[in-house]
Design an enzyme around this catalytic site. Structure first.
Site, PDB file in Angstrom:
ATOM      1  N   ILE A  16      -5.321  -3.266  18.349  1.00  0.00           N
ATOM      2  CA  ILE A  16      -5.260  -1.964  17.655  1.00  0.00           C
ATOM      3  C   ILE A  16      -6.055  -0.939  18.452  1.00  0.00           C
ATOM      4  O   ILE A  16      -5.617   0.195  18.636  1.00  0.00           O
ATOM      5  CB  ILE A  16      -5.800  -2.033  16.205  1.00  0.00           C
ATOM      6  CG1 ILE A  16      -5.131  -3.157  15.420  1.00  0.00           C
ATOM      7  CG2 ILE A  16      -5.576  -0.700  15.487  1.00  0.00           C
ATOM      8  CD1 ILE A  16      -5.596  -3.270  13.975  1.00  0.00           C
ATOM      9  N   GLY A  17      -7.228  -1.353  18.958  1.00  0.00           N
ATOM     10  CA  GLY A  17      -8.077  -0.434  19.722  1.00  0.00           C
ATOM     11  C   GLY A  17      -7.339   0.149  20.922  1.00  0.00           C
ATOM     12  O   GLY A  17      -7.403   1.351  21.191  1.00  0.00           O
ATOM     13  N   ASP A  36     -16.620  -2.109  23.001  1.00  0.00           N
ATOM     14  CA  ASP A  36     -16.617  -3.486  22.493  1.00  0.00           C
ATOM     15  C   ASP A  36     -17.897  -4.168  22.958  1.00  0.00           C
ATOM     16  O   ASP A  36     -18.672  -3.593  23.738  1.00  0.00           O
ATOM     17  CB  ASP A  36     -15.369  -4.248  22.943  1.00  0.00           C
ATOM     18  CG  ASP A  36     -14.933  -5.295  21.888  1.00  0.00           C
ATOM     19  OD1 ASP A  36     -15.826  -5.984  21.342  1.00  0.00           O
ATOM     20  OD2 ASP A  36     -13.736  -5.408  21.597  1.00  0.00           O
ATOM     21  N   ARG A  93      -6.867 -11.870   3.232  1.00  0.00           N
ATOM     22  CA  ARG A  93      -7.790 -10.910   3.871  1.00  0.00           C
ATOM     23  C   ARG A  93      -9.225 -11.195   3.424  1.00  0.00           C
ATOM     24  O   ARG A  93     -10.168 -11.038   4.184  1.00  0.00           O
ATOM     25  CB  ARG A  93      -7.392  -9.476   3.522  1.00  0.00           C
ATOM     26  CG  ARG A  93      -6.012  -9.067   4.073  1.00  0.00           C
ATOM     27  CD  ARG A  93      -5.748  -7.609   3.799  1.00  0.00           C
ATOM     28  NE  ARG A  93      -4.446  -7.171   4.279  1.00  0.00           N
ATOM     29  CZ  ARG A  93      -3.337  -7.149   3.541  1.00  0.00           C
ATOM     30  NH1 ARG A  93      -3.363  -7.550   2.272  1.00  0.00           N
ATOM     31  NH2 ARG A  93      -2.196  -6.727   4.052  1.00  0.00           N
ATOM     32  N   ASN A 100     -16.391 -10.802   9.031  1.00  0.00           N
ATOM     33  CA  ASN A 100     -16.274  -9.377   9.367  1.00  0.00           C
ATOM     34  C   ASN A 100     -17.437  -8.535   8.825  1.00  0.00           C
ATOM     35  O   ASN A 100     -17.779  -7.499   9.399  1.00  0.00           O
ATOM     36  CB  ASN A 100     -14.920  -8.827   8.908  1.00  0.00           C
ATOM     37  CG  ASN A 100     -13.813  -9.254   9.870  1.00  0.00           C
ATOM     38  OD1 ASN A 100     -14.099  -9.763  10.957  1.00  0.00           O
ATOM     39  ND2 ASN A 100     -12.567  -9.063   9.484  1.00  0.00           N
ATOM     40  N   ALA A 124     -10.946  -2.576   9.516  1.00  0.00           N
ATOM     41  CA  ALA A 124     -11.252  -4.016   9.398  1.00  0.00           C
ATOM     42  C   ALA A 124     -11.044  -4.513   7.963  1.00  0.00           C
ATOM     43  O   ALA A 124     -11.254  -3.787   6.992  1.00  0.00           O
ATOM     44  CB  ALA A 124     -12.699  -4.265   9.833  1.00  0.00           C
ATOM     45  N   ASN A 125     -10.651  -5.775   7.857  1.00  0.00           N
ATOM     46  CA  ASN A 125     -10.383  -6.398   6.561  1.00  0.00           C
ATOM     47  C   ASN A 125     -11.519  -7.315   6.110  1.00  0.00           C
ATOM     48  O   ASN A 125     -12.255  -7.813   6.951  1.00  0.00           O
ATOM     49  CB  ASN A 125      -9.089  -7.226   6.673  1.00  0.00           C
ATOM     50  CG  ASN A 125      -7.862  -6.397   6.361  1.00  0.00           C
ATOM     51  OD1 ASN A 125      -7.889  -5.575   5.454  1.00  0.00           O
ATOM     52  ND2 ASN A 125      -6.798  -6.614   7.119  1.00  0.00           N
ATOM     53  N   ARG A 156       5.008   1.431   5.358  1.00  0.00           N
ATOM     54  CA  ARG A 156       5.863   0.234   5.227  1.00  0.00           C
ATOM     55  C   ARG A 156       6.867   0.424   4.084  1.00  0.00           C
ATOM     56  O   ARG A 156       8.052   0.138   4.228  1.00  0.00           O
ATOM     57  CB  ARG A 156       4.993  -1.003   4.949  1.00  0.00           C
ATOM     58  CG  ARG A 156       4.242  -1.483   6.170  1.00  0.00           C
ATOM     59  CD  ARG A 156       3.341  -2.662   5.855  1.00  0.00           C
ATOM     60  NE  ARG A 156       2.763  -3.177   7.090  1.00  0.00           N
ATOM     61  CZ  ARG A 156       1.572  -3.762   7.192  1.00  0.00           C
ATOM     62  NH1 ARG A 156       0.840  -3.946   6.111  1.00  0.00           N
ATOM     63  NH2 ARG A 156       1.137  -4.191   8.349  1.00  0.00           N
ATOM     64  N   HIS A 180      -5.891  -2.603  -0.749  1.00  0.00           N
ATOM     65  CA  HIS A 180      -5.042  -3.142   0.323  1.00  0.00           C
ATOM     66  C   HIS A 180      -4.936  -4.660   0.148  1.00  0.00           C
ATOM     67  O   HIS A 180      -5.519  -5.443   0.891  1.00  0.00           O
ATOM     68  CB  HIS A 180      -5.673  -2.784   1.673  1.00  0.00           C
ATOM     69  CG  HIS A 180      -4.845  -3.177   2.850  1.00  0.00           C
ATOM     70  ND1 HIS A 180      -3.506  -2.872   2.968  1.00  0.00           N
ATOM     71  CD2 HIS A 180      -5.161  -3.862   3.987  1.00  0.00           C
ATOM     72  CE1 HIS A 180      -3.043  -3.335   4.116  1.00  0.00           C
ATOM     73  NE2 HIS A 180      -4.031  -3.953   4.746  1.00  0.00           N
TER      74      HIS A 180
HETATM   75  C1  LMR Z   1      -2.082  -5.378   7.585  1.00  0.00           C
HETATM   76  O1  LMR Z   1      -1.755  -5.096   6.437  1.00  0.00           O
HETATM   77  O2  LMR Z   1      -1.265  -5.427   8.520  1.00  0.00           O
HETATM   78  C2  LMR Z   1      -3.518  -5.681   7.897  1.00  0.00           C
HETATM   79  O3  LMR Z   1      -4.287  -5.575   6.751  1.00  0.00           O
HETATM   80  C3  LMR Z   1      -3.709  -6.988   8.568  1.00  0.00           C
HETATM   81  C4  LMR Z   1      -3.428  -8.165   7.666  1.00  0.00           C
HETATM   82  O4  LMR Z   1      -4.176  -9.144   7.741  1.00  0.00           O
HETATM   83  O5  LMR Z   1      -2.455  -8.156   6.915  1.00  0.00           O
END
Ligand code: LMR
EC number: 1.1.1.37
Length: 313
Positions: A16-17, A36, A93, A100, A124-125, A156, A180
Protein backbone atom coordinates in the site's frame (compact mmCIF):
# COMPACT_ATOMS: atom_id res chain seq x y z
CA UNK A 1 2.19 34.08 -3.94
CA UNK A 2 4.18 30.91 -4.56
CA UNK A 3 2.88 27.85 -2.72
CA UNK A 4 5.44 25.79 -0.87
CA UNK A 5 5.27 22.10 -1.68
CA UNK A 6 3.36 19.95 0.77
CA UNK A 7 4.99 17.05 2.57
CA UNK A 8 3.35 13.66 2.77
CA UNK A 9 4.69 11.10 5.24
CA UNK A 10 3.91 7.48 4.43
CA UNK A 11 4.57 5.15 7.33
CA UNK A 12 5.07 1.65 5.98
CA UNK A 13 6.83 0.83 2.75
CA UNK A 14 4.84 -2.26 1.79
CA UNK A 15 2.43 -2.72 -1.10
CA UNK A 16 0.00 0.00 0.00
CA UNK A 17 2.86 2.36 0.89
CA UNK A 18 4.39 2.00 -2.58
CA UNK A 19 1.04 2.62 -4.28
CA UNK A 20 0.40 5.62 -2.04
CA UNK A 21 3.75 7.10 -2.99
CA UNK A 22 3.08 6.65 -6.68
CA UNK A 23 -0.44 8.10 -6.52
CA UNK A 24 0.66 11.05 -4.37
CA UNK A 25 3.35 12.15 -6.81
CA UNK A 26 1.29 11.42 -9.91
CA UNK A 27 -1.42 13.64 -8.49
CA UNK A 28 1.32 16.14 -7.60
CA UNK A 29 0.08 16.42 -4.04
CA UNK A 30 3.58 17.12 -2.73
CA UNK A 31 6.90 15.51 -1.89
CA UNK A 32 6.68 12.09 -0.31
CA UNK A 33 8.68 10.60 2.52
CA UNK A 34 8.36 6.82 2.49
CA UNK A 35 9.36 5.56 5.94
CA UNK A 36 9.92 2.06 7.21
CA UNK A 37 12.05 0.37 9.87
CA UNK A 38 15.79 -0.21 9.21
CA UNK A 39 15.21 -3.83 8.14
CA UNK A 40 13.21 -2.45 5.19
CA UNK A 41 15.70 0.25 4.20
CA UNK A 42 16.39 -1.25 0.76
CA UNK A 43 12.66 -1.56 0.08
CA UNK A 44 11.81 2.09 0.79
CA UNK A 45 14.94 3.45 -0.90
CA UNK A 46 14.34 1.19 -3.90
CA UNK A 47 10.67 2.17 -4.24
CA UNK A 48 11.57 5.85 -3.92
CA UNK A 49 14.23 5.64 -6.61
CA UNK A 50 12.04 3.55 -8.90
CA UNK A 51 9.15 6.05 -8.65
CA UNK A 52 11.47 9.05 -9.08
CA UNK A 53 12.77 7.46 -12.26
CA UNK A 54 9.31 7.51 -13.82
CA UNK A 55 8.75 11.19 -13.05
CA UNK A 56 10.19 12.17 -16.44
CA UNK A 57 7.59 10.00 -18.19
CA UNK A 58 4.72 11.82 -16.49
CA UNK A 59 6.56 15.14 -16.21
CA UNK A 60 5.95 15.86 -12.53
CA UNK A 61 8.39 17.39 -10.06
CA UNK A 62 7.29 15.80 -6.81
CA UNK A 63 9.96 13.58 -5.28
CA UNK A 64 9.91 10.46 -3.13
CA UNK A 65 12.52 9.94 -0.42
CA UNK A 66 12.92 6.52 1.18
CA UNK A 67 14.03 6.67 4.80
CA UNK A 68 14.30 4.81 8.09
CA UNK A 69 14.70 8.02 10.10
CA UNK A 70 11.64 9.68 11.60
CA UNK A 71 13.46 13.02 11.44
CA UNK A 72 12.87 12.97 7.67
CA UNK A 73 9.12 12.70 8.27
CA UNK A 74 9.14 15.69 10.65
CA UNK A 75 6.74 18.48 9.78
CA UNK A 76 4.67 16.41 7.34
CA UNK A 77 1.31 17.96 6.43
CA UNK A 78 -0.30 14.56 5.98
CA UNK A 79 0.73 11.21 7.43
CA UNK A 80 -0.76 7.95 6.17
CA UNK A 81 -0.12 4.85 8.29
CA UNK A 82 -0.01 1.47 6.60
CA UNK A 83 2.63 -0.02 8.90
CA UNK A 84 1.52 -3.30 10.39
CA UNK A 85 0.81 -6.86 9.50
CA UNK A 86 -1.93 -7.78 6.99
CA UNK A 87 -4.20 -10.72 7.67
CA UNK A 88 -3.90 -14.07 5.96
CA UNK A 89 -6.73 -16.39 4.87
CA UNK A 90 -8.75 -17.61 7.85
CA UNK A 91 -7.88 -14.63 10.06
CA UNK A 92 -10.17 -11.85 11.21
CA UNK A 93 -8.96 -8.25 11.32
CA UNK A 94 -9.28 -8.45 15.12
CA UNK A 95 -6.65 -11.22 15.13
CA UNK A 96 -4.15 -8.48 14.20
CA UNK A 97 -4.89 -6.32 17.22
CA UNK A 98 -1.95 -7.28 19.45
CA UNK A 99 0.74 -7.29 16.79
CA UNK A 100 -0.42 -4.10 15.10
CA UNK A 101 -1.03 -2.26 18.37
CA UNK A 102 2.60 -2.81 19.28
CA UNK A 103 3.62 -1.16 16.00
CA UNK A 104 1.04 1.60 16.40
CA UNK A 105 2.37 2.54 19.84
CA UNK A 106 5.72 3.37 18.30
CA UNK A 107 4.25 5.08 15.22
CA UNK A 108 1.86 7.22 17.27
CA UNK A 109 4.59 8.31 19.66
CA UNK A 110 6.76 9.36 16.73
CA UNK A 111 3.88 11.25 15.13
CA UNK A 112 3.35 13.07 18.41
CA UNK A 113 7.03 14.03 18.49
CA UNK A 114 7.66 14.79 14.82
CA UNK A 115 4.34 15.64 13.13
CA UNK A 116 2.00 17.12 15.73
CA UNK A 117 0.27 19.33 13.15
CA UNK A 118 -0.36 16.64 10.55
CA UNK A 119 -3.66 15.28 9.30
CA UNK A 120 -3.24 11.57 9.98
CA UNK A 121 -5.02 8.79 8.11
CA UNK A 122 -4.84 5.26 9.50
CA UNK A 123 -5.09 2.22 7.26
CA UNK A 124 -3.79 -0.46 9.68
CA UNK A 125 -6.21 -3.09 10.99
CA UNK A 126 -8.33 -3.62 12.98
CA UNK A 127 -9.01 -0.19 11.62
CA UNK A 128 -11.45 1.45 14.03
CA UNK A 129 -9.56 0.27 17.11
CA UNK A 130 -6.18 1.23 15.65
CA UNK A 131 -7.30 4.76 14.84
CA UNK A 132 -8.60 5.04 18.40
CA UNK A 133 -5.20 3.93 19.76
CA UNK A 134 -3.42 6.29 17.39
CA UNK A 135 -5.37 9.31 18.59
CA UNK A 136 -5.08 8.43 22.27
CA UNK A 137 -1.32 7.77 22.12
CA UNK A 138 -0.43 10.67 19.84
CA UNK A 139 -2.72 13.12 21.63
CA UNK A 140 -3.44 14.80 18.27
CA UNK A 141 -6.73 16.69 18.05
CA UNK A 142 -9.43 14.16 17.21
CA UNK A 143 -10.49 16.13 14.12
CA UNK A 144 -7.00 15.60 12.66
CA UNK A 145 -7.10 11.81 12.93
CA UNK A 146 -9.23 9.51 10.76
CA UNK A 147 -9.51 5.92 9.62
CA UNK A 148 -9.62 5.25 5.90
CA UNK A 149 -12.04 2.34 5.48
CA UNK A 150 -15.37 4.04 4.73
CA UNK A 151 -14.11 5.26 1.37
CA UNK A 152 -12.83 1.77 0.56
CA UNK A 153 -16.00 -0.03 1.64
CA UNK A 154 -18.19 2.48 -0.20
CA UNK A 155 -16.05 2.19 -3.31
CA UNK A 156 -16.43 -1.59 -3.26
CA UNK A 157 -20.20 -1.27 -2.79
CA UNK A 158 -20.46 1.17 -5.72
CA UNK A 159 -18.36 -1.07 -7.93
CA UNK A 160 -20.51 -4.13 -7.25
CA UNK A 161 -23.65 -2.08 -8.02
CA UNK A 162 -22.20 -0.76 -11.30
CA UNK A 163 -21.05 -4.26 -12.25
CA UNK A 164 -24.48 -5.80 -11.53
CA UNK A 165 -26.21 -3.17 -13.66
CA UNK A 166 -23.51 -2.99 -16.33
CA UNK A 167 -23.68 0.78 -15.89
CA UNK A 168 -21.19 3.59 -15.36
CA UNK A 169 -19.85 3.85 -11.83
CA UNK A 170 -19.96 7.63 -12.21
CA UNK A 171 -23.70 7.68 -11.67
CA UNK A 172 -23.73 5.38 -8.65
CA UNK A 173 -24.35 7.20 -5.38
CA UNK A 174 -24.05 4.95 -2.36
CA UNK A 175 -22.69 4.91 1.15
CA UNK A 176 -21.43 2.41 3.68
CA UNK A 177 -21.70 3.38 7.36
CA UNK A 178 -20.23 1.83 10.47
CA UNK A 179 -17.14 -0.10 11.45
CA UNK A 180 -14.73 -1.76 9.05
CA UNK A 181 -15.92 -5.26 9.79
CA UNK A 182 -18.32 -7.90 8.52
CA UNK A 183 -21.28 -6.03 10.01
CA UNK A 184 -20.62 -2.69 8.28
CA UNK A 185 -23.83 -1.10 6.97
CA UNK A 186 -24.20 -0.61 3.20
CA UNK A 187 -27.15 1.81 2.98
CA UNK A 188 -29.35 0.46 0.19
CA UNK A 189 -32.31 2.76 0.85
CA UNK A 190 -30.11 5.83 0.35
CA UNK A 191 -28.40 4.56 -2.81
CA UNK A 192 -29.26 5.77 -6.29
CA UNK A 193 -28.05 5.30 -9.85
CA UNK A 194 -28.50 8.47 -11.90
CA UNK A 195 -31.09 9.56 -9.36
CA UNK A 196 -33.10 6.32 -9.61
CA UNK A 197 -33.44 4.47 -6.29
CA UNK A 198 -31.30 1.34 -6.25
CA UNK A 199 -34.20 -0.72 -4.93
CA UNK A 200 -36.05 -0.11 -8.23
CA UNK A 201 -33.11 -1.37 -10.26
CA UNK A 202 -31.86 -4.48 -8.51
CA UNK A 203 -33.97 -7.31 -7.07
CA UNK A 204 -33.74 -7.94 -3.34
CA UNK A 205 -31.88 -11.26 -3.55
CA UNK A 206 -29.24 -9.71 -5.82
CA UNK A 207 -28.96 -6.70 -3.53
CA UNK A 208 -28.49 -8.97 -0.53
CA UNK A 209 -25.66 -10.72 -2.38
CA UNK A 210 -24.02 -7.35 -3.15
CA UNK A 211 -24.30 -6.31 0.51
CA UNK A 212 -22.73 -9.57 1.61
CA UNK A 213 -19.91 -9.27 -0.92
CA UNK A 214 -19.25 -5.67 0.17
CA UNK A 215 -19.07 -6.71 3.83
CA UNK A 216 -16.62 -9.46 2.98
CA UNK A 217 -14.77 -7.39 0.36
CA UNK A 218 -11.47 -7.43 2.23
CA UNK A 219 -11.65 -11.16 2.95
CA UNK A 220 -12.34 -11.94 -0.72
CA UNK A 221 -9.01 -10.31 -1.64
CA UNK A 222 -7.18 -11.95 1.27
CA UNK A 223 -8.43 -15.27 -0.10
CA UNK A 224 -7.16 -14.46 -3.59
CA UNK A 225 -3.79 -12.99 -2.62
CA UNK A 226 -3.17 -15.64 0.07
CA UNK A 227 -0.12 -13.83 1.52
CA UNK A 228 -1.66 -10.44 2.28
CA UNK A 229 -4.58 -8.11 1.75
CA UNK A 230 -5.82 -5.48 -0.71
CA UNK A 231 -3.42 -2.72 -1.73
CA UNK A 232 -4.63 -0.79 -4.77
CA UNK A 233 -8.08 0.33 -3.59
CA UNK A 234 -6.91 1.08 -0.01
CA UNK A 235 -4.18 3.33 -1.43
CA UNK A 236 -6.54 5.19 -3.77
CA UNK A 237 -9.07 5.59 -0.95
CA UNK A 238 -6.48 7.09 1.41
CA UNK A 239 -5.19 9.44 -1.25
CA UNK A 240 -8.69 10.81 -1.90
CA UNK A 241 -8.85 11.77 1.79
CA UNK A 242 -5.34 13.25 1.82
CA UNK A 243 -6.14 15.23 -1.32
CA UNK A 244 -9.32 16.66 0.18
CA UNK A 245 -7.32 17.87 3.18
CA UNK A 246 -4.30 19.20 1.26
CA UNK A 247 -6.35 21.01 -1.39
CA UNK A 248 -9.13 22.03 1.00
CA UNK A 249 -11.62 20.31 -1.31
CA UNK A 250 -14.17 19.91 1.49
CA UNK A 251 -15.32 16.59 0.08
CA UNK A 252 -17.85 14.59 2.05
CA UNK A 253 -16.32 11.14 2.45
CA UNK A 254 -17.15 8.23 4.72
CA UNK A 255 -14.38 7.96 7.31
CA UNK A 256 -13.80 6.57 10.77
CA UNK A 257 -14.08 9.80 12.74
CA UNK A 258 -14.30 10.47 16.46
CA UNK A 259 -17.98 10.83 17.33
CA UNK A 260 -19.12 13.13 20.09
CA UNK A 261 -22.74 12.18 20.49
CA UNK A 262 -23.59 11.88 16.77
CA UNK A 263 -25.51 8.65 16.07
CA UNK A 264 -25.73 8.27 19.87
CA UNK A 265 -22.02 7.37 20.01
CA UNK A 266 -19.40 9.07 22.15
CA UNK A 267 -15.62 8.94 22.20
CA UNK A 268 -15.16 6.20 19.60
CA UNK A 269 -14.02 6.35 15.97
CA UNK A 270 -16.77 5.04 13.69
CA UNK A 271 -17.48 5.20 9.97
CA UNK A 272 -19.77 8.10 9.05
CA UNK A 273 -19.82 10.76 6.30
CA UNK A 274 -17.54 13.66 7.18
CA UNK A 275 -16.39 16.79 5.42
CA UNK A 276 -12.62 16.85 5.01
CA UNK A 277 -10.91 20.16 4.31
CA UNK A 278 -7.94 22.21 5.46
CA UNK A 279 -9.31 22.02 9.01
CA UNK A 280 -9.26 18.21 8.99
CA UNK A 281 -12.65 16.75 9.83
CA UNK A 282 -14.70 19.93 9.52
CA UNK A 283 -18.21 18.50 9.79
CA UNK A 284 -19.82 15.24 10.73
CA UNK A 285 -23.03 14.48 8.86
CA UNK A 286 -25.87 12.54 10.40
CA UNK A 287 -27.84 10.31 8.04
CA UNK A 288 -31.52 9.81 8.85
CA UNK A 289 -31.96 6.10 9.51
CA UNK A 290 -35.05 3.92 9.91
CA UNK A 291 -35.37 1.44 12.77
CA UNK A 292 -33.86 -1.48 10.81
CA UNK A 293 -30.86 0.59 9.74
CA UNK A 294 -30.38 1.85 13.30
CA UNK A 295 -30.36 -1.74 14.53
CA UNK A 296 -27.72 -2.70 11.95
CA UNK A 297 -25.59 0.27 12.89
CA UNK A 298 -25.90 -0.62 16.58
CA UNK A 299 -24.66 -4.12 15.79
CA UNK A 300 -21.67 -2.71 13.93
CA UNK A 301 -20.97 -0.32 16.80
CA UNK A 302 -21.10 -3.16 19.33
CA UNK A 303 -18.31 -5.00 17.48
CA UNK A 304 -16.17 -1.88 17.21
CA UNK A 305 -16.72 -1.10 20.88
CA UNK A 306 -15.76 -4.62 21.91
CA UNK A 307 -12.43 -4.36 20.06
CA UNK A 308 -11.77 -0.82 21.28
CA UNK A 309 -12.37 -1.95 24.86
CA UNK A 310 -9.69 -4.60 24.49
CA UNK A 311 -7.09 -2.01 23.43
CA UNK A 312 -4.54 -1.65 26.20
CA UNK A 313 -2.92 1.74 25.71
C1 LMR B 1 -9.55 -4.53 3.39
O1 LMR B 1 -10.74 -4.39 3.65
O2 LMR B 1 -9.13 -4.79 2.25
C2 LMR B 1 -8.53 -4.38 4.48
O3 LMR B 1 -9.16 -4.09 5.68
C3 LMR B 1 -7.63 -5.55 4.60
C4 LMR B 1 -8.32 -6.79 5.12
O4 LMR B 1 -7.72 -7.50 5.93
O5 LMR B 1 -9.44 -7.09 4.70
Amino acid sequence: MAHSKKKIGLIGGGQIGGNLALLAVQKQLGDVILYDIPAAEGLVKGKALDINQLSAVDGYDCRVTGTTDWKDVAGADVVIITAGVPRKPGMTREDLLDVNLKIMRDVAANIKQHCPDAFVINVANPLDAMVYALQKISGLPSNKVVGMAGVLDTSRFKFFIAEALNTSIRDVEALVLGGHGDDMVPLVRHSTVGGVPLTQLIAKDKLDAIIDRTRKGGAELVGLYKTGSAYFAPAASSISMAESFLLDRKRVLPAAAMLNGEYGINGVFFGVPVQIGAGGVEKIHTVELNEAEKAELARSYDSVKKTVESVKL
